[in-house]
Design a protein around this motif. Structure first.
Motif, PDB file in Angstrom:
ATOM      1  N   ILE A 153      10.416   0.146  -6.347  1.00 23.30           N
ATOM      2  CA  ILE A 153      10.766   1.005  -5.215  1.00 23.30           C
ATOM      3  C   ILE A 153      12.231   0.850  -4.840  1.00 23.30           C
ATOM      4  N   VAL A 154      12.699  -0.398  -4.818  1.00 21.14           N
ATOM      5  CA  VAL A 154      14.081  -0.663  -4.436  1.00 21.14           C
ATOM      6  C   VAL A 154      15.058  -0.085  -5.461  1.00 21.14           C
ATOM      7  N   ILE A 155      14.782  -0.299  -6.751  1.00 26.16           N
ATOM      8  CA  ILE A 155      15.678   0.203  -7.795  1.00 26.16           C
ATOM      9  C   ILE A 155      15.709   1.722  -7.804  1.00 26.16           C
ATOM     10  N   ILE A 156      14.532   2.344  -7.791  1.00 25.76           N
ATOM     11  CA  ILE A 156      14.472   3.801  -7.825  1.00 25.76           C
ATOM     12  C   ILE A 156      15.032   4.389  -6.533  1.00 25.76           C
ATOM     13  N   GLY A 157      14.778   3.710  -5.420  1.00 25.41           N
ATOM     14  CA  GLY A 157      15.364   4.165  -4.162  1.00 25.41           C
ATOM     15  C   GLY A 157      16.882   4.124  -4.196  1.00 25.41           C
ATOM     16  N   GLY A 158      17.435   3.075  -4.823  1.00 26.44           N
ATOM     17  CA  GLY A 158      18.885   2.983  -4.956  1.00 26.44           C
ATOM     18  C   GLY A 158      19.450   4.112  -5.795  1.00 26.44           C
ATOM     19  N   LEU A 159      18.733   4.481  -6.856  1.00 21.81           N
ATOM     20  CA  LEU A 159      19.172   5.596  -7.694  1.00 21.81           C
ATOM     21  C   LEU A 159      19.131   6.908  -6.916  1.00 21.81           C
ATOM     22  N   LEU A 160      18.050   7.130  -6.177  1.00 24.27           N
ATOM     23  CA  LEU A 160      17.917   8.371  -5.412  1.00 24.27           C
ATOM     24  C   LEU A 160      18.963   8.463  -4.312  1.00 24.27           C
ATOM     25  N   SER A 161      19.344   7.319  -3.747  1.00 20.49           N
ATOM     26  CA  SER A 161      20.330   7.339  -2.661  1.00 20.49           C
ATOM     27  C   SER A 161      21.701   7.781  -3.138  1.00 20.49           C
ATOM     28  N   LYS A 162      21.979   7.593  -4.430  1.00 20.13           N
ATOM     29  CA  LYS A 162      23.294   7.942  -4.983  1.00 20.13           C
ATOM     30  C   LYS A 162      23.272   9.256  -5.759  1.00 20.13           C
ATOM     31  N   SER A 163      22.116   9.904  -5.816  1.00 22.13           N
ATOM     32  CA  SER A 163      21.994  11.145  -6.590  1.00 22.13           C
ATOM     33  C   SER A 163      22.041  12.355  -5.664  1.00 22.13           C
ATOM     34  N   ASP A 188       0.849  -1.186   0.000  1.00 22.23           N
ATOM     35  CA  ASP A 188       0.000   0.000   0.000  1.00 22.23           C
ATOM     36  C   ASP A 188       0.890   1.244   0.000  1.00 22.23           C
ATOM     37  N   GLU A 189       0.282   2.429  -0.059  1.00 19.28           N
ATOM     38  CA  GLU A 189       1.063   3.663  -0.225  1.00 19.28           C
ATOM     39  C   GLU A 189       1.979   3.937   0.965  1.00 19.28           C
ATOM     40  N   ASP A 190       1.489   3.671   2.186  1.00 16.07           N
ATOM     41  CA  ASP A 190       2.316   3.924   3.372  1.00 16.07           C
ATOM     42  C   ASP A 190       3.523   2.987   3.419  1.00 16.07           C
ATOM     43  N   LYS A 191       3.303   1.724   3.125  1.00 20.79           N
ATOM     44  CA  LYS A 191       4.412   0.772   3.143  1.00 20.79           C
ATOM     45  C   LYS A 191       5.379   1.029   1.984  1.00 20.79           C
ATOM     46  N   SER A 192       4.844   1.481   0.857  1.00 18.71           N
ATOM     47  CA  SER A 192       5.709   1.853  -0.269  1.00 18.71           C
ATOM     48  C   SER A 192       6.628   3.000   0.129  1.00 18.71           C
ATOM     49  N   TRP A 193       6.079   3.980   0.824  1.00 20.75           N
ATOM     50  CA  TRP A 193       6.874   5.126   1.266  1.00 20.75           C
ATOM     51  C   TRP A 193       7.931   4.692   2.299  1.00 20.75           C
ATOM     52  N   ASP A 194       7.545   3.805   3.210  1.00 18.60           N
ATOM     53  CA  ASP A 194       8.507   3.300   4.200  1.00 18.60           C
ATOM     54  C   ASP A 194       9.669   2.589   3.525  1.00 18.60           C
ATOM     55  N   LEU A 195       9.365   1.768   2.518  1.00 16.02           N
ATOM     56  CA  LEU A 195      10.418   1.029   1.820  1.00 16.02           C
ATOM     57  C   LEU A 195      11.322   1.975   1.042  1.00 16.02           C
ATOM     58  N   LEU A 196      10.737   2.993   0.397  1.00 18.27           N
ATOM     59  CA  LEU A 196      11.556   3.957  -0.340  1.00 18.27           C
ATOM     60  C   LEU A 196      12.506   4.687   0.608  1.00 18.27           C
ATOM     61  N   CYS A 197      12.004   5.103   1.760  1.00 20.15           N
ATOM     62  CA  CYS A 197      12.856   5.776   2.744  1.00 20.15           C
ATOM     63  C   CYS A 197      13.967   4.851   3.228  1.00 20.15           C
ATOM     64  N   GLU A 198      13.640   3.589   3.412  1.00 20.38           N
ATOM     65  CA  GLU A 198      14.643   2.612   3.854  1.00 20.38           C
ATOM     66  C   GLU A 198      15.779   2.510   2.848  1.00 20.38           C
ATOM     67  N   LYS A 199      15.445   2.500   1.579  1.00 24.12           N
ATOM     68  CA  LYS A 199      16.471   2.379   0.544  1.00 24.12           C
ATOM     69  C   LYS A 199      17.244   3.676   0.334  1.00 24.12           C
ATOM     70  N   VAL A 200      16.566   4.827   0.445  1.00 24.31           N
ATOM     71  CA  VAL A 200      17.229   6.112   0.177  1.00 24.31           C
ATOM     72  C   VAL A 200      17.995   6.613   1.392  1.00 24.31           C
ATOM     73  N   PHE A 201      17.366   6.539   2.581  1.00 23.23           N
ATOM     74  CA  PHE A 201      17.942   7.157   3.771  1.00 23.23           C
ATOM     75  C   PHE A 201      18.366   6.146   4.838  1.00 23.23           C
ATOM     76  N   ALA A 202      18.186   4.850   4.575  1.00 22.31           N
ATOM     77  CA  ALA A 202      18.506   3.802   5.548  1.00 22.31           C
ATOM     78  C   ALA A 202      17.697   3.955   6.835  1.00 22.31           C
ATOM     79  N   GLN A 203      16.482   4.478   6.715  1.00 19.34           N
ATOM     80  CA  GLN A 203      15.547   4.582   7.829  1.00 19.34           C
ATOM     81  C   GLN A 203      14.150   4.744   7.248  1.00 19.34           C
ATOM     82  N   GLN A 204      13.142   4.423   8.048  1.00 18.27           N
ATOM     83  CA  GLN A 204      11.777   4.442   7.531  1.00 18.27           C
ATOM     84  C   GLN A 204      11.109   5.800   7.741  1.00 18.27           C
TER      85      GLN A 204
END
Length: 393
Positions: free
Chosen positions: A322-332, A281-297
């Protein structure tokens, strides 16, 4: 096209290094200063492509194509002159002068073509700068390096499913039990299975745990024996005498299978029982994106949260996206401009229910690689499917 141009420039640089080698240089009639001038231009163009290969535009594509053609042509011309000069080996000084003149003339033509391309590249670069200056940019400082994203198999949104899998695998059933996990590509089946495989309850419950991947052509016997022998659970000398049915059944064995195909899952599971993995769902998607980009939810930068939530929403609940795009955002760079660009384009890569979208999503990781690493993927084609790739540590 930038990859092809870069590869052609790398090849040309090897040729130029070769003709300037002390041993080779004494065998050839060439203008050393002219060759070094050409080499400097090639080095500049390599550096330009490394810095700006992510800038995709019709002008850039056209110039990269012209650059690849020019570099390949230069490669062929130099090889032609080198071979001819080494073949002739004439003592006639006039022939030496003719050979030198011809070589120099062709190198001049090459330099002229590269100069023309370089000038056009500079014009395109200036246009990028002009556009960049016209856009308002809100940049969030993150120091010299981006925050590290988590490298573990993140299970955001699947905790309940994981507990269900572990519970079913550890039930006191003496007979062999097979538990299929079903879902579309990129939905998180393998991540769920990996976390179950490494769960402390599973580790403590089963003496032998084997993880393997099977493709369209496989042999159950060969797969099991390979891992049992490599794991030193049995001796290779007795492998031919083993009854695989006895290895598998009536000893509490469990098999966890992941598949995209419901028709495969139904007959495998006991009484047609299988587990499905659903979209986040949208909330869990956002939590996962934050985990990948910022290493926290959570997002530590309020300026980016609204855009970030739209990016997560655009992934349509697909963990792979989410994981792939989060990885890109974490390095940008943490800029509003870049995140808005991602938000505008993410939906074009994610189509619910479309397995081909997995390749489109994974292509984002490939496209973000440094230019010199992209040709490495060509070498993967030499390895047969399912083969173990040995690499030095």
């Amino acid at each position: 096209m930038a990859v092809a141009a870069y590869s052609s420039l790398v090849s040309l640089m090897h040729v130029l290094d070769n003709v300037q080698h002390p041993v080779r240089r004494h065998q050839l009639h060439l203008d050393t200063d002219q060759i070094q001038s050409l080499q400097e231009k090639v080095e500049f163009l390599q550096g330009f492509l490394e810095l700006h290969s992510q800038r995709i535009s019709p002008e850039m594509e056209d110039l990269a194509k012209r650059l690849a053609v020019a570099a390949d042509e230069a490669d062929d011309i130099i090889d032609f002159h080198v071979v001819n000069q080494l073949r002739e080996r004439s003592q006639d000084q006039s022939l030496h002068m003719v050979a030198l003149s011809s070589f120099c003339q062709d190198i001049d033509n090459i330099i002229e073509k590269l100069d023309s391309i370089m000038k056009k590249l500079m014009v395109v670069k200036e246009e990028w700068v002009d556009v960049q200056e016209q856009r308002p940019i809100v940049s969030v400082s993150v120091g010299s390096t981006a925050l590290p994203s988590s490298d573990k198999n993140t299970m955001v949104g699947f905790d309940e499913r994981l507990l269900q899998v572990v519970d079913e695998l550890t039930r006191d059933e003496f007979d062999l039990q097979i538990l299929p996990i079903v879902g579309m590509g990129g939905i998180g089946k393998t991540t769920l299975a990996q976390n179950a495989f490494d769960h402390p309850y599973i580790v403590n419950r089963f003496d032998i745990r084997i993880w393997f991947t099977i493709s369209q052509q496989y042999s159950v016997r060969e797969i099991l024996l390979k891992y049992l022998i490599n794991g030193k659970k049995i001796k290779a000398s007795v492998a031919d005498e083993l009854d695989l049915a006895k290895l598998d059944n009536r000893n509490g064995c469990r098999i966890l299978v992941t598949t995209r195909l419901l028709d495969v899952a139904r007959p495998l599971g006991f009484d047609n029982h299988y587990l499905t993995v659903n979209f986040l769902d949208e909330d869990k998607s956002w939590d996962l994106l934050c985990e990948k980009v910022f290493a926290q939810q959570s997002c530590p930068y309020p300026e980016l949260e609204e855009i970030g939530r739209e990016i997560a929403k655009g992934c349509r609940g697909l963990p792979l996206a989410i994981v792939i795009i989060g990885g890109l955002l974490s390095k940008s760079d943490r800029t509003r401009e870049y995140w808005e660009f991602v938000e505008e384009n993410v939906s074009s890569f994610v189509k619910s229910g479309d397995d081909e979208s997995c390749l489109k999503i994974l292509s984002l990781s490939y496209n973000s690689l440094p230019l010199h690493l992209k040709p490495c993927f060509l070498y993967m084609r030499v390895f047969p499917e399912d083969d173990t790739i040995k690499a030095s540590s």
